[in-house]
Design a protein around this motif. Structure first.
Motif, PDB file in Angstrom:
ATOM      1  N   GLY A  79     -23.327  17.373 -39.799  1.00 21.49           N
ATOM      2  CA  GLY A  79     -24.486  18.277 -39.890  1.00 21.49           C
ATOM      3  C   GLY A  79     -24.893  18.770 -38.516  1.00 21.49           C
ATOM      4  N   LEU A  80     -24.968  17.846 -37.575  1.00 23.69           N
ATOM      5  CA  LEU A  80     -25.321  18.220 -36.202  1.00 23.69           C
ATOM      6  C   LEU A  80     -24.240  19.099 -35.576  1.00 23.69           C
ATOM      7  N   LYS A  81     -22.991  18.798 -35.905  1.00 26.19           N
ATOM      8  CA  LYS A  81     -21.879  19.587 -35.374  1.00 26.19           C
ATOM      9  C   LYS A  81     -21.968  21.021 -35.888  1.00 26.19           C
ATOM     10  N   GLU A  82     -22.316  21.140 -37.166  1.00 25.66           N
ATOM     11  CA  GLU A  82     -22.472  22.495 -37.738  1.00 25.66           C
ATOM     12  C   GLU A  82     -23.615  23.234 -37.059  1.00 25.66           C
ATOM     13  N   LYS A  83     -24.736  22.507 -36.867  1.00 23.41           N
ATOM     14  CA  LYS A  83     -25.876  23.138 -36.176  1.00 23.41           C
ATOM     15  C   LYS A  83     -25.479  23.560 -34.770  1.00 23.41           C
ATOM     16  N   LEU A  84     -24.742  22.683 -34.076  1.00 26.69           N
ATOM     17  CA  LEU A  84     -24.297  22.992 -32.720  1.00 26.69           C
ATOM     18  C   LEU A  84     -23.374  24.212 -32.722  1.00 26.69           C
ATOM     19  N   LYS A  85     -22.499  24.265 -33.726  1.00 23.88           N
ATOM     20  CA  LYS A  85     -21.566  25.394 -33.831  1.00 23.88           C
ATOM     21  C   LYS A  85     -22.347  26.685 -34.051  1.00 23.88           C
ATOM     22  N   LYS A  86     -23.368  26.612 -34.931  1.00 19.78           N
ATOM     23  CA  LYS A  86     -24.186  27.812 -35.166  1.00 19.78           C
ATOM     24  C   LYS A  86     -24.936  28.209 -33.910  1.00 19.78           C
ATOM     25  N   ARG A  87     -25.440  27.229 -33.167  1.00 17.51           N
ATOM     26  CA  ARG A  87     -26.159  27.530 -31.926  1.00 17.51           C
ATOM     27  C   ARG A  87     -25.199  28.103 -30.884  1.00 17.51           C
ATOM     28  N   ASP A  88     -23.981  27.525 -30.856  1.00 20.95           N
ATOM     29  CA  ASP A  88     -22.979  28.065 -29.924  1.00 20.95           C
ATOM     30  C   ASP A  88     -22.680  29.523 -30.273  1.00 20.95           C
ATOM     31  N   GLU A  89     -22.570  29.779 -31.573  1.00 21.37           N
ATOM     32  CA  GLU A  89     -22.304  31.149 -32.009  1.00 21.37           C
ATOM     33  C   GLU A  89     -23.475  32.060 -31.630  1.00 21.37           C
ATOM     34  N   GLU A  90     -24.695  31.538 -31.858  1.00 22.53           N
ATOM     35  CA  GLU A  90     -25.874  32.331 -31.493  1.00 22.53           C
ATOM     36  C   GLU A  90     -25.933  32.561 -29.983  1.00 22.53           C
ATOM     37  N   LEU A  91     -25.604  31.484 -29.235  1.00 21.67           N
ATOM     38  CA  LEU A  91     -25.591  31.595 -27.775  1.00 21.67           C
ATOM     39  C   LEU A  91     -24.557  32.625 -27.330  1.00 21.67           C
ATOM     40  N   GLU A  92     -23.404  32.578 -27.974  1.00 25.83           N
ATOM     41  CA  GLU A  92     -22.341  33.536 -27.630  1.00 25.83           C
ATOM     42  C   GLU A  92     -22.795  34.965 -27.944  1.00 25.83           C
ATOM     43  N   LYS A  93     -23.453  35.122 -29.066  1.00 21.55           N
ATOM     44  CA  LYS A  93     -23.974  36.447 -29.428  1.00 21.55           C
ATOM     45  C   LYS A  93     -24.993  36.904 -28.402  1.00 21.55           C
ATOM     46  N   LEU A  94     -25.822  35.929 -27.992  1.00 27.87           N
ATOM     47  CA  LEU A  94     -26.839  36.261 -26.988  1.00 27.87           C
ATOM     48  C   LEU A  94     -26.182  36.662 -25.672  1.00 27.87           C
ATOM     49  N   ARG A  95     -25.159  36.008 -25.264  1.00 26.43           N
ATOM     50  CA  ARG A  95     -24.427  36.347 -24.033  1.00 26.43           C
ATOM     51  C   ARG A  95     -23.823  37.745 -24.155  1.00 26.43           C
ATOM     52  N   GLN A  96     -23.228  37.958 -25.309  1.00 29.26           N
ATOM     53  CA  GLN A  96     -22.645  39.285 -25.527  1.00 29.26           C
ATOM     54  C   GLN A  96     -23.723  40.360 -25.462  1.00 29.26           C
ATOM     55  N   TYR A  97     -24.858  40.012 -26.028  1.00 32.20           N
ATOM     56  CA  TYR A  97     -25.965  40.973 -26.012  1.00 32.20           C
ATOM     57  C   TYR A  97     -26.424  41.213 -24.585  1.00 32.20           C
ATOM     58  N   VAL A  98     -26.556  40.086 -23.807  1.00 32.42           N
ATOM     59  CA  VAL A  98     -26.973  40.204 -22.406  1.00 32.42           C
ATOM     60  C   VAL A  98     -25.916  40.992 -21.630  1.00 32.42           C
ATOM     61  N   LEU A  99     -24.667  40.746 -21.868  1.00 32.61           N
ATOM     62  CA  LEU A  99     -23.606  41.456 -21.183  1.00 32.61           C
ATOM     63  C   LEU A  99     -23.652  42.948 -21.525  1.00 32.61           C
ATOM     64  N   ASN A 100     -23.897  43.203 -22.764  1.00 36.71           N
ATOM     65  CA  ASN A 100     -23.997  44.627 -23.154  1.00 36.71           C
ATOM     66  C   ASN A 100     -25.154  45.300 -22.464  1.00 36.71           C
ATOM     67  N   LEU A 101     -26.275  44.574 -22.352  1.00 43.43           N
ATOM     68  CA  LEU A 101     -27.442  45.132 -21.696  1.00 43.43           C
ATOM     69  C   LEU A 101     -27.145  45.382 -20.217  1.00 43.43           C
ATOM     70  N   GLU A 102     -26.488  44.465 -19.619  1.00 45.57           N
ATOM     71  CA  GLU A 102     -26.154  44.594 -18.198  1.00 45.57           C
ATOM     72  C   GLU A 102     -25.188  45.750 -18.013  1.00 45.57           C
ATOM     73  N   ASN A 103     -24.264  45.856 -18.908  1.00 45.59           N
ATOM     74  CA  ASN A 103     -23.300  46.956 -18.812  1.00 45.59           C
ATOM     75  C   ASN A 103     -24.006  48.299 -19.031  1.00 45.59           C
ATOM     76  N   GLN A 104     -24.976  48.319 -19.857  1.00 48.01           N
ATOM     77  CA  GLN A 104     -25.727  49.561 -20.093  1.00 48.01           C
ATOM     78  C   GLN A 104     -26.570  49.912 -18.879  1.00 48.01           C
ATOM     79  N   LYS A 105     -27.048  48.934 -18.181  1.00 47.57           N
ATOM     80  CA  LYS A 105     -27.860  49.165 -16.984  1.00 47.57           C
ATOM     81  C   LYS A 105     -27.017  49.755 -15.876  1.00 47.57           C
ATOM     82  N   LYS A 106     -25.882  49.482 -15.830  1.00 42.77           N
ATOM     83  CA  LYS A 106     -25.026  49.924 -14.748  1.00 42.77           C
ATOM     84  C   LYS A 106     -24.676  51.308 -14.971  1.00 42.77           C
TER      85      LYS A 106
END
Length: 150
Positions: free
Chosen positions: A123-150
């Motif tokens: 259960g915790l592993k699944e939660k961690l996996k979902k958080r990792d996925e969310e974190l990855e999405k957040l990074r991608q979002y941040v990267l996209n924002l940074e790329n848009q700023k440039k």
């Protein structure tokens, strides 16, 4: 008187003769009884001898039986000692069996606890996996924002 005397003299030899005959008959009867007693005594002596021989045989057999009985008693004693040792071993095995039952029960409890912990872990592993996925999405979002700023 002479007549009376001759009569009495004639009677006396007859009485002697009768007495001698009676003594002879009595003697013959006693002699037969004595011969019968001798024969009976001989038979009794033979029976006594036979009984003595049988008694010796019985004593010999009894001695053999006593020896066999002593051997049986020794064997019985050895078997009793082995039986006592086996009973001690059975008692030890029963104690070990009780310990084994306790260990098996504890092991079953630990297996159940392990299954519960595994469920929590997955259960915790699944939660961690979902958080990792969310974190990855957040990074991608941040990267996209940074790329848009440039």
């Amino acid at each position: 008187m002479t007549n009376e005397r001759s009569k009495s003299e004639n009677l006396i030899p007859n009485k002697h003769h009768e007495v001698v005959e009676k003594l002879e008959i009595g003697f013959n009867k006693l002699n037969k009884k004595f011969a019968n007693l001798l024969q009976e005594n001989k038979t009794i002596k033979q029976q006594y001898k036979n009984l003595q021989e049988k008694n010796q045989e019985i004593l010999s057999i009894n001695s053999d039986l006593n020896e066999k009985n002593q051997e049986i008693l020794r064997i019985n004693s050895d078997l009793n000692e082995q039986n006592q040792e086996n009973l001690r071993k059975i008692s030890d095995l029963n104690d070990l069996n009780e310990i084994n039952q306790k260990v098996l029960h504890e092991n079953s409890c630990l297996i159940i606890q392990n299954e519960l912990l595994n469920k929590k872990y997955y259960g915790l592993k699944e939660k961690l996996k979902k958080r990792d996925e969310e974190l990855e999405k957040l990074r991608q979002y941040v990267l996209n924002l940074e790329n848009q700023k440039k």
